[in-house]
Write a protein that holds these residues in place. Structure first.
Motif, PDB file in Angstrom:
ATOM      1  N   ILE A   1       0.855  -1.186   0.000  1.00  0.00           N
ATOM      2  CA  ILE A   1       0.000   0.000   0.000  1.00  0.00           C
ATOM      3  C   ILE A   1       0.898   1.245   0.000  1.00  0.00           C
ATOM      4  N   VAL A   2       0.584   2.182  -0.882  1.00  0.00           N
ATOM      5  CA  VAL A   2       1.265   3.480  -0.900  1.00  0.00           C
ATOM      6  C   VAL A   2       0.207   4.540  -0.595  1.00  0.00           C
ATOM      7  N   LEU A   3       0.453   5.347   0.424  1.00  0.00           N
ATOM      8  CA  LEU A   3      -0.479   6.393   0.837  1.00  0.00           C
ATOM      9  C   LEU A   3       0.117   7.758   0.560  1.00  0.00           C
ATOM     10  N   GLU A   4      -0.743   8.689   0.168  1.00  0.00           N
ATOM     11  CA  GLU A   4      -0.353  10.096   0.126  1.00  0.00           C
ATOM     12  C   GLU A   4      -1.284  10.862   1.056  1.00  0.00           C
ATOM     13  N   ILE A   5      -0.703  11.536   2.018  1.00  0.00           N
ATOM     14  CA  ILE A   5      -1.462  12.336   2.976  1.00  0.00           C
ATOM     15  C   ILE A   5      -1.261  13.802   2.613  1.00  0.00           C
ATOM     16  N   ILE A   6      -2.360  14.481   2.261  1.00  0.00           N
ATOM     17  CA  ILE A   6      -2.275  15.861   1.767  1.00  0.00           C
ATOM     18  C   ILE A   6      -3.025  16.783   2.714  1.00  0.00           C
ATOM     19  N   TRP A   7      -2.321  17.795   3.187  1.00  0.00           N
ATOM     20  CA  TRP A   7      -2.942  18.823   4.021  1.00  0.00           C
ATOM     21  C   TRP A   7      -2.353  20.182   3.643  1.00  0.00           C
ATOM     22  N   ARG A   8      -3.191  20.993   3.056  1.00  0.00           N
ATOM     23  CA  ARG A   8      -2.777  22.319   2.606  1.00  0.00           C
ATOM     24  C   ARG A   8      -1.576  22.201   1.664  1.00  0.00           C
ATOM     25  N   ASP A   9      -0.429  22.767   2.025  1.00  0.00           N
ATOM     26  CA  ASP A   9       0.732  22.738   1.139  1.00  0.00           C
ATOM     27  C   ASP A   9       1.594  21.484   1.307  1.00  0.00           C
TER      28      ASP A   9
END
Length: 796
Positions: free
Chosen positions: A661-669
């Motif tokens: 599993i590859v996750l991308e966690i995005i918050w604002r910049d």
């Protein structure tokens, strides 16, 4: 300074006749003197002869020939056969030090009988420093082994390489022969009823705990009754009582009986291997019996203080040894309340049970903070279970000891005695199930702060001083005399409640409006903990050791961090794939933190470890979900996107790194990419899925292996920070220098868990502060320009 002040205060207390002040001054002087001795001992230990030879090799490991004397019989562990050596030579250098060797391979168990305490052996070994995990609230294992006199650890590739050079002395060979016979007798007489019970009886009788099942140990530890299967004060007290009873029946009480008992205790201590707990308990009993011979009638606490002082002088590390603190703390607590209770008001029938209950309560009160500090556990089950555990242990011990000589006389009688020992041992295991019925009787807690410990013990000592001063005249004491006692008790109670549920951690668990990520140092493995702005949590992998290692990374390394931030129930547990270094610690975390949901990527039906975890998750009512590319959740305003794996088109029969599993966690910049163990093939598939980000942080795939972090992948993601989770001195050569060079070429700041320890990120969505456990820091900002965050077509 403290030592001098304590001695001056002690002199003033003697001159003024203030006994309480004298006691406090002596305790302070004892602590200060012990601390000075320990400080000098630490300096010597860090530069011991074995470590100096090892460091001269200038590597993470060194292959050297070791010659030394076995300090204990060989023992069987999941990783192989363990040999504890007091070395004479390491390579060409004469070096007297402690080393723990693991003999791997199938030949080891068959040769264990040759490797007896006292014998001289020679073996080529790959030596290394003990493993360390540099994380908050995780004990330093290297220091713990140094306290036990073990400077280095090592591996021997085969038992065929271990050569016995010489037998031990006559007493050591005789003692080893008796231990060997005792093991066989107990296995024959008790083992026919239960192998588990035979292992417990062997541990109680001769201190050999190598055959104990890990599940049994866990149950007894949670129940607070594990102490009964280790040879310590209780076992020695039973032995002394049994010996004196036999002398009484023979009409031989007096100095001769006491002297004979001392000789017998010393012989027994030598027989069972002279472990630290055995030495403490045996020395206390010998001092007590010697006092009886000399007709010294001083308080028992005086004898306890003498023993403690002698042991600290012999081994200054004892002051920081948890077992030392537990032993003397429990004994001091029991002696403090002994003789101060109105025994004439207690029915004779219930006197024994009430005495055990009071002794248990006193020791639990004295050791509760120590247990929280050392084991991260507070248990109340022991208050009740000791009523059964202590008599059952006595039955198992006495019957187990009787089994050994009876085996020489009559096999039938030995079997009968073995059945009695089996009943006692099995009763211990069954009684421990109370914790499963009433889980609230045992609590896992975070390591308490030093000031909480000081407040607790201040209140406890104050309560005891007032209570012991009042004694049986409590009813005639004015209310003004009882107020200090009530206040001290309230302080102690308040501190204990704080330890059980520390309010600051509860507040921290609600979040602080920032995103926190910790890449935990789990050695050669992966575990990343995310705490979202409003307090929700996500754990990606749980670390673990390959093979059948008994050390539980999840419970011993990952869980302390979760407790530290106040996690009671985990939000999401992500198992990127089924390799042991990623999921090995998950079982204990599922049992303790009951995650709301567990994510799995590509299912592997034949793979038993993942199926076992799925069953464990279902037993605590966690939801098990399979996730694939384009799955997305929003947690506390943060986007968590699954970038890999794709929906499989064929059923997997084995675990594959490229299914991670590859996750991308995005918050604002901020974009945080957690990559598991993917290789170039998976990198090529997913690289186009990442939109540009003003500030990207990447967990380097597959611990920095050459099979991953392709140049195209690194350049496309263009991280400002890269973190590699890797073990110290690992045999895989991770991280590869070429991989590190690729990240350096794009200007990424690289942090490594083997050098920086746990790496913590804290961000408000615009800037990121990075801290390594060992002190390294960095701070980055995204800048004023914001990159476009258009999702690729697959997300729509």
């Amino acid at each position: 300074m403290v030592l001098a002040a304590s001695l001056l205060a002690g002199g003033w207390a003697v001159w003024s006749g203030r006994s309480v002040s004298l006691t406090m001054a002596l305790v302070a002087a004892f602590g200060a003197g012990a601390a000075l001795l320990a400080q000098n001992a630490w300096r010597a230990a860090w530069r011991s002869p074995a470590r100096v030879v090892f460091e001269a090799s200038q590597g993470d490991s060194a292959e050297l020939v070791v010659v030394g004397r076995l300090i204990s019989d060989a023992s069987l562990a999941p990783s192989g056969v363990l040999l504890g050596l007091e070395t004479q030579w390491i390579g060409p250098v004469q070096a007297r030090d402690g080393i723990l060797l693991t003999v791997v391979g199938v030949l080891g168990p068959g040769r264990m009988d040759e490797w007896r305490a006292g014998r001289m052996v020679r073996a080529p070994a790959i030596l290394r420093r003990p493993s360390r995990y540099l994380d908050p609230d995780v004990p330093d294992q290297e220091r713990a082994l140094l306290r036990r006199g073990i400077a280095l650890v090592g591996t021997v590739k085969s038992a065929a390489l271990v050569q016995v050079l010489a037998h031990g002395s006559v007493p050591s060979e005789l003692a080893a022969g008796v231990r060997r016979f005792a093991r066989r007798a107990i296995q024959s007489s008790v083992g026919r009823w239960s192998a588990r019970s035979a292992s417990i009886v062997t541990a109680i009788v001769i201190g050999d705990r190598t055959g104990l099942d890990a599940e049994v140990e866990r149950r007894l530890q949670e129940a607070g009754t594990y102490h009964v299967i280790a040879i310590s004060g209780g076992n020695i007290a039973i032995l002394v009582g049994l010996t004196l009873t036999l002398f009484r029946f023979a009409g031989l009480l007096g100095g001769t009986a006491m002297l004979s008992a001392i000789v017998g205790l010393a012989a027994y201590g030598y027989l069972v291997g002279r472990g630290a707990s055995v030495d403490r308990a045996t020395l206390m009993a010998i001092v007590y019996l010697a006092g009886r011979i000399l007709d010294l009638r001083g308080p028992p606490l005086n004898a306890l203080a003498v023993v403690a002082a002698v042991l600290v002088v012999i081994n200054p590390f004892a002051v920081s040894d948890p077992a030392f603190l537990l032993t003397f703390g429990a004994t001091a607590a029991i002696l403090a309340v002994a003789g101060r209770l109105p025994s004439n008001q207690v029915p004779r029938v219930a006197a024994g049970a009430i005495s055990i209950l009071i002794a248990s309560a006193a020791s639990e009160a004295a050791l509760m903070p120590v247990s929280a500090m050392v084991f991260s556990r507070v248990t109340f089950a022991g208050l009740v279970l000791n009523l059964a555990a202590i008599p059952l242990m006595a039955i198992a011990q006495i019957a187990g000891m009787v089994v050994v000589p009876l085996s020489l006389l009559s096999e039938r009688l030995a079997v009968v005695a073995g059945w009695i020992a089996f009943v006692g041992a099995e009763g211990l295991v069954v009684s421990a199930r109370l914790v499963e019925i009433v889980p609230a009787l045992t609590w896992r807690v975070a390591k308490p702060s030093a000031w909480v410990l000081a407040v607790y013990y201040g209140g406890l000592v104050g309560t005891w001083l007032v209570w012991s001063g009042v004694g049986s005249r409590r009813a005639h004491v004015p209310a003004t005399r009882t107020r200090p006692g009530a206040f001290s008790a309230a302080v102690c109670l308040g501190a204990s409640i704080w330890i059980l549920a520390e309010p600051t951690r509860i507040l921290r668990a609600r979040g602080d409006g920032r995103l926190h990520v910790t890449f935990i140092d789990v050695g050669q493995g992966d575990a990343s903990f995310v705490q979202f702005p409003q307090g929700d949590t996500l754990l990606v992998d749980a670390g673990g050791l390959s093979g059948t290692a008994a050390f539980d990374i999840g419970d011993r390394v990952v869980a302390p961090l979760l407790r530290r931030v106040g996690v009671r129930r985990l939000g999401t547990l992500v198992l990127t794939h089924g390799d042991a270094d990623h999921i090995g610690g998950a079982g204990s975390l599922i049992r303790e933190f009951h995650p709301w949901v567990v994510w799995e990527g590509v299912p592997v039906p034949p793979f038993e470890p993942l199926q076992t975890l799925r069953t464990a998750a279902q037993s605590v009512r966690s939801r098990w979900a399979n996730v694939q590319t384009a799955d997305e959740v929003h947690i506390d305003g943060v986007d968590v996107m699954v970038q890999h794996p794709r929906l499989p088109d064929w059923e997997r029969q084995t675990v594959r790194n490229n299914d991670s599993i590859v996750l991308e966690i995005i918050w604002r910049d901020i974009s945080l990419v957690l990559t598991g163990d993917i290789g170039r093939e998976a990198e090529h598939v997913i690289v186009s899925r990442f939109a540009p980000a003003p500030l990207r942080i990447v967990k380097i795939p597959h611990h920095g292996s050459l099979t991953s972090s392709s140049q195209d992948f690194v350049r496309a993601l263009a991280p400002r920070v890269a973190i590699v989770s890797v073990g110290r001195g690992n045999r895989f050569g991770h991280p590869a220098s070429l991989v590190l060079q690729r990240y350096a070429e794009i200007g990424a700041e690289v942090f490594r868990t083997d050098q920086d320890g746990a790496v913590t990120l804290e961000t408000d969505g615009d800037s990121v502060e990075i801290r390594g456990f060992t002190g390294r820091r960095a701070r980055l900002t995204s800048g004023s320009a914001r990159a476009s965050r258009e999702a690729p077509p697959a997300f729509r």
